[in-house]
Write a protein that holds these residues in place. Structure first.
Motif, PDB file in Angstrom:
ATOM      1  N   THR A  53       0.826  -1.208   0.000  1.00  0.00           N
ATOM      2  CA  THR A  53       0.000   0.000   0.000  1.00  0.00           C
ATOM      3  C   THR A  53       0.857   1.254   0.000  1.00  0.00           C
ATOM      4  N   TYR A  54       2.178   1.100   0.168  1.00  0.00           N
ATOM      5  CA  TYR A  54       3.075   2.244   0.159  1.00  0.00           C
ATOM      6  C   TYR A  54       3.386   2.658  -1.270  1.00  0.00           C
ATOM      7  N   ASP A  55       3.418   3.938  -1.488  1.00  0.00           N
ATOM      8  CA  ASP A  55       3.910   4.457  -2.758  1.00  0.00           C
ATOM      9  C   ASP A  55       5.386   4.787  -2.537  1.00  0.00           C
ATOM     10  N   PHE A  56       6.242   3.817  -2.746  1.00  0.00           N
ATOM     11  CA  PHE A  56       7.659   3.979  -2.446  1.00  0.00           C
ATOM     12  C   PHE A  56       8.329   5.011  -3.336  1.00  0.00           C
ATOM     13  N   ASP A  57       7.849   5.118  -4.557  1.00  0.00           N
ATOM     14  CA  ASP A  57       8.425   6.127  -5.452  1.00  0.00           C
ATOM     15  C   ASP A  57       8.141   7.530  -4.938  1.00  0.00           C
ATOM     16  N   MET A  58       6.905   7.759  -4.514  1.00  0.00           N
ATOM     17  CA  MET A  58       6.535   9.060  -3.954  1.00  0.00           C
ATOM     18  C   MET A  58       7.301   9.313  -2.652  1.00  0.00           C
ATOM     19  N   MET A  59       7.435   8.251  -1.842  1.00  0.00           N
ATOM     20  CA  MET A  59       8.182   8.377  -0.600  1.00  0.00           C
ATOM     21  C   MET A  59       9.617   8.800  -0.886  1.00  0.00           C
ATOM     22  N   HIS A  60      10.211   8.200  -1.914  1.00  0.00           N
ATOM     23  CA  HIS A  60      11.587   8.523  -2.280  1.00  0.00           C
ATOM     24  C   HIS A  60      11.693   9.967  -2.733  1.00  0.00           C
ATOM     25  N   ARG A  61      10.729  10.416  -3.544  1.00  0.00           N
ATOM     26  CA  ARG A  61      10.765  11.807  -4.021  1.00  0.00           C
ATOM     27  C   ARG A  61      10.633  12.774  -2.859  1.00  0.00           C
ATOM     28  N   GLN A 107      15.660   2.042 -11.857  1.00  0.00           N
ATOM     29  CA  GLN A 107      15.247   2.349 -13.221  1.00  0.00           C
ATOM     30  C   GLN A 107      15.779   1.266 -14.141  1.00  0.00           C
ATOM     31  N   ALA A 108      15.002   0.972 -15.151  1.00  0.00           N
ATOM     32  CA  ALA A 108      15.403  -0.074 -16.087  1.00  0.00           C
ATOM     33  C   ALA A 108      16.685   0.324 -16.796  1.00  0.00           C
ATOM     34  N   GLU A 109      17.628  -0.621 -16.873  1.00  0.00           N
ATOM     35  CA  GLU A 109      18.859  -0.352 -17.577  1.00  0.00           C
ATOM     36  C   GLU A 109      18.599  -0.312 -19.074  1.00  0.00           C
ATOM     37  N   GLU A 110      19.487   0.326 -19.774  1.00  0.00           N
ATOM     38  CA  GLU A 110      19.345   0.449 -21.222  1.00  0.00           C
ATOM     39  C   GLU A 110      19.316  -0.950 -21.843  1.00  0.00           C
ATOM     40  N   GLY A 111      18.310  -1.171 -22.664  1.00  0.00           N
ATOM     41  CA  GLY A 111      18.157  -2.472 -23.321  1.00  0.00           C
ATOM     42  C   GLY A 111      17.329  -3.447 -22.510  1.00  0.00           C
ATOM     43  N   SER A 112      16.949  -3.032 -21.277  1.00  0.00           N
ATOM     44  CA  SER A 112      16.139  -3.908 -20.426  1.00  0.00           C
ATOM     45  C   SER A 112      14.713  -3.401 -20.407  1.00  0.00           C
ATOM     46  N   ALA A 113      13.774  -4.302 -20.386  1.00  0.00           N
ATOM     47  CA  ALA A 113      12.361  -3.916 -20.456  1.00  0.00           C
ATOM     48  C   ALA A 113      11.876  -3.327 -19.151  1.00  0.00           C
ATOM     49  N   ARG A 114      12.368  -3.801 -18.024  1.00  0.00           N
ATOM     50  CA  ARG A 114      11.891  -3.316 -16.735  1.00  0.00           C
ATOM     51  C   ARG A 114      12.897  -3.613 -15.637  1.00  0.00           C
ATOM     52  N   VAL A 115      12.645  -3.002 -14.463  1.00  0.00           N
ATOM     53  CA  VAL A 115      13.475  -3.247 -13.291  1.00  0.00           C
ATOM     54  C   VAL A 115      13.205  -4.656 -12.791  1.00  0.00           C
ATOM     55  N   THR A 116      14.268  -5.336 -12.374  1.00  0.00           N
ATOM     56  CA  THR A 116      14.075  -6.703 -11.904  1.00  0.00           C
ATOM     57  C   THR A 116      13.361  -6.707 -10.559  1.00  0.00           C
ATOM     58  N   LYS A 117      12.713  -7.802 -10.253  1.00  0.00           N
ATOM     59  CA  LYS A 117      11.991  -7.936  -8.996  1.00  0.00           C
ATOM     60  C   LYS A 117      12.936  -7.827  -7.811  1.00  0.00           C
ATOM     61  N   LYS A 118      14.137  -8.388  -7.956  1.00  0.00           N
ATOM     62  CA  LYS A 118      15.124  -8.346  -6.880  1.00  0.00           C
ATOM     63  C   LYS A 118      15.543  -6.919  -6.579  1.00  0.00           C
ATOM     64  N   GLU A 119      15.776  -6.138  -7.626  1.00  0.00           N
ATOM     65  CA  GLU A 119      16.164  -4.735  -7.453  1.00  0.00           C
ATOM     66  C   GLU A 119      15.045  -3.952  -6.779  1.00  0.00           C
ATOM     67  N   ARG A 120      13.833  -4.209  -7.201  1.00  0.00           N
ATOM     68  CA  ARG A 120      12.691  -3.490  -6.620  1.00  0.00           C
ATOM     69  C   ARG A 120      12.505  -3.833  -5.149  1.00  0.00           C
ATOM     70  N   GLN A 121      12.643  -5.111  -4.830  1.00  0.00           N
ATOM     71  CA  GLN A 121      12.465  -5.536  -3.443  1.00  0.00           C
ATOM     72  C   GLN A 121      13.540  -4.913  -2.542  1.00  0.00           C
ATOM     73  N   ALA A 122      14.774  -4.865  -3.047  1.00  0.00           N
ATOM     74  CA  ALA A 122      15.862  -4.272  -2.268  1.00  0.00           C
ATOM     75  C   ALA A 122      15.595  -2.795  -2.017  1.00  0.00           C
ATOM     76  N   PHE A 123      15.103  -2.113  -3.046  1.00  0.00           N
ATOM     77  CA  PHE A 123      14.786  -0.685  -2.920  1.00  0.00           C
ATOM     78  C   PHE A 123      13.678  -0.464  -1.887  1.00  0.00           C
ATOM     79  N   GLU A 124      12.602  -1.235  -1.997  1.00  0.00           N
ATOM     80  CA  GLU A 124      11.466  -1.060  -1.091  1.00  0.00           C
ATOM     81  C   GLU A 124      11.844  -1.435   0.345  1.00  0.00           C
ATOM     82  N   LYS A 125      12.691  -2.431   0.497  1.00  0.00           N
ATOM     83  CA  LYS A 125      13.127  -2.826   1.828  1.00  0.00           C
ATOM     84  C   LYS A 125      13.886  -1.689   2.504  1.00  0.00           C
ATOM     85  N   ARG A 126      14.792  -1.084   1.731  1.00  0.00           N
ATOM     86  CA  ARG A 126      15.581   0.020   2.304  1.00  0.00           C
ATOM     87  C   ARG A 126      14.695   1.216   2.628  1.00  0.00           C
ATOM     88  N   MET A 127      13.744   1.530   1.756  1.00  0.00           N
ATOM     89  CA  MET A 127      12.851   2.664   2.006  1.00  0.00           C
ATOM     90  C   MET A 127      11.994   2.409   3.247  1.00  0.00           C
TER      91      MET A 127
END
Length: 540
Positions: free
Chosen positions: A140-148, A169-189
């Motif tokens: 239910t958290y908007d982590f992106d808004m929280m980060h901003r 953010q998705a790396e160049e040539g990648s379709a989207r951020v990986t689940k692992k990267e997102r989870q790490a980001f949200e955990k830290r936030m």
């Protein structure tokens, strides 16, 4: 828990930094700039730019970027989403003191994971209970808004939190951020969010009615003055005191000096009657029994008394610190050993006393001249008083004694501070004659440009000691300011030689100066040399 009105500026900043919901009552407008809540009022909490006023209703609505919020509304800030919400205050409930509204607000705040701070009509701030539901779903958290939102905090605040993670953010040539990267980001936030909630809880525990602290400090000083001998016997200056703890009178004064660095605290301390008690501690007579002198006390006891005097002088200097509102404090009467005196007179006597060279006496001299400077700079009334009581003659004699003695670890800073004080006062009187009448201005300048003052400055320049550049700068500045008023009975040739030597040394070490400072120093030296040459020419 209520924060007094004079602390509103400080704690609104803390509250906003912690992401607490705010409820503003009858304050002149609130603006959100780039999504941050800010207050514009007669208290001048924050500054912000142009914006439009939001149409507030009885329902909660999101505050848009750069929206202005009118007075008399409820504002809620939710750090979990980064959003601000606003609605009208229910006037009927406010007037009736309906407690159900408060309960509903608390319930709503707890459910949303926010705390609330209410700014009352008188400007005081009341923090309402905050309860963070641990079982709130992370999704239910908007982590992106929280980060901003958190990214807009000052750099030092972000560093204190351990830094913000990069927004994935998705790396160049990648379709989207990986689940692992997102989870790490949200955990830290989420870690940062919970840490800030803990800080909020600590803040609620630590927010005290600050005047109560002053009452305790005044009580401690009063108790000491009633039985100094007992306190001195039990005092152990070598004992380790936990940070923030207060035990003996020196630790009381150390904490008081910190409290009095705030203008509002100084005002309250004076209103509560603490000023004359603090002033009494400057006098050595306040610490020894009647019909005894400090010289009759043991060496350890004398050292303790000097330490207390120094701490008291330091607190006085910090309290006034050239603040016009407090200038009259310098001349307020205080009775010491049956004699009526004033704060500035006591400090003059203490500074001009001859002491055995000890660590405690050196500290006392430095703290007392600091306090004298704080009381006299810009204070035309106190300056006139010091002229009339012979205080500047006292200081001039001390200045001469120190300059004749030469520069050492004890005298260097004292000579510099005396030169700086005389220069500042003369320059201020010359630049702002409107702050005093013509006769008063004249006698102040004359009192600080006697042979004692002028020749002591000249003689200090001719010292064979290697003077720090800052001391050289102060002495040259003083000579320039005094030049139009001094007779220069010192050995001008020696002074000119010393200044030329300084210029040569600066030139050899020019790389150690920035261009502006080097030019400033050169101009001061040239100005001092020119004034001497003119005086020599007139004397022929």
């Amino acid at each position: 828990m209520t924060i007094p009105i004079f602390r509103t500026n400080l704690f609104v900043g803390i509250i906003l930094a912690l992401g607490i919901s705010l409820v503003f009552k009858d304050i002149e407008g609130i603006t959100t700039t780039n999504g941050d809540a800010a207050v514009s009022s007669s208290s001048s909490f924050f500054l912000f730019g142009q914006s439009k006023e939001i149409d507030v209703t009885n329902e909660w609505q999101v505050v848009g970027e750069n929206d202005t919020i009118p007075a008399g509304v409820h504002v809620r800030m939710d750090l979990s989403t980064g959003e601000k919400w606003v609605k009208l205050v229910d006037d009927q409930h406010e007037e009736d003191g309906n407690q159900e509204t408060d309960k509903n607000e608390k319930k709503s705040a707890a459910a949303d994971g926010v705390s609330m701070a209410v700014i009352q009509e008188d400007g005081s701030v009341q923090i309402k209970e905050n309860e963070f539901k641990e079982n709130k779903q992370e999704n239910t958290y908007d982590f992106d808004m929280m980060h901003r939102t958190l990214s807009k905090l000052p750099d030092d605040e972000k560093e204190r939190m351990g830094g913000l993670p990069e927004l994935p953010q998705a790396e160049e040539g990648s379709a989207r951020v990986t689940k692992k990267e997102r989870q790490a980001f949200e955990k830290r936030m989420l870690e940062i969010w919970k840490k800030r909630q803990e800080e909020l809880a600590q803040l609620q525990e630590m927010l005290l009615d600050l005047p109560e602290i002053l009452k305790e400090r005044i009580k401690s000083i009063d108790e000491y003055l009633k039985s100094p001998k007992e306190h001195l016997e039990n005092m152990d200056l070598d004992a380790k005191i936990p940070e923030g703890a207060v035990t003996h009178i020196v630790s009381v004064l150390d904490d008081l000096e910190f409290q009095l660095s705030d203008v509002d605290m100084t005002r309250d301390f004076h209103t509560m009657g603490g000023w004359p008690l603090l002033t009494l501690l400057v006098s050595e007579d306040s610490h020894v029994p009647v019909n005894e002198t400090i010289q009759m006390q043991s060496r350890p006891t004398e050292a303790k008394i000097r330490s207390i005097q120094a701490q008291a002088a330091w607190a006085i200097g910090t309290a006034v610190k050239n603040t016009g509102e407090f200038f009259p404090y310098a001349l307020e009467n205080v009775v010491v050993d049956g004699k009526t005196t004033s704060t500035i007179d006591l400090l003059m006597d203490v500074f001009c006393e001859n002491y055995e060279d000890t660590a405690e006496s050196r500290t006392l001299l430095n703290k007392s001249i600091y306090a004298i400077g704080a009381l006299l700079r810009g204070n035309r009334m106190a300056q006139t008083h010091v002229v009339q009581t012979g205080g500047f003659i006292q200081l001039g004699e001390k200045y001469k004694m120190l300059s004749d003695k030469g520069f050492d670890s004890t005298s260097t800073k004292l000579i510099q501070r005396l030169a700086s004080l005389s220069s500042d006062i003369i320059e201020d009187v010359a630049l702002h004659p409107e702050f005093g009448d013509e006769d008063a201005n004249k006698i102040i300048i004359e009192a600080l440009t006697t042979d004692q003052w002028c020749d002591s400055t000249c003689n200090a320049l001719t010292s064979k000691a290697l003077l720090p550049v800052k001391v050289q700068e102060t002495l040259l500045q003083t000579m320039n300011v005094m030049s139009a008023h001094c007779q220069w009975n010192c050995a001008l040739n020696d002074a000119q030689t010393a200044i030329e030597r300084m210029k040569s040394e600066w030139n050899e070490n020019k790389d150690e100066f920035d261009d502006e400072h080097y030019l400033q120093m050169s101009n001061l030296a040239d100005g001092a040399l020119e004034s001497m040459r003119l005086h020599q020419k007139e004397a022929l």
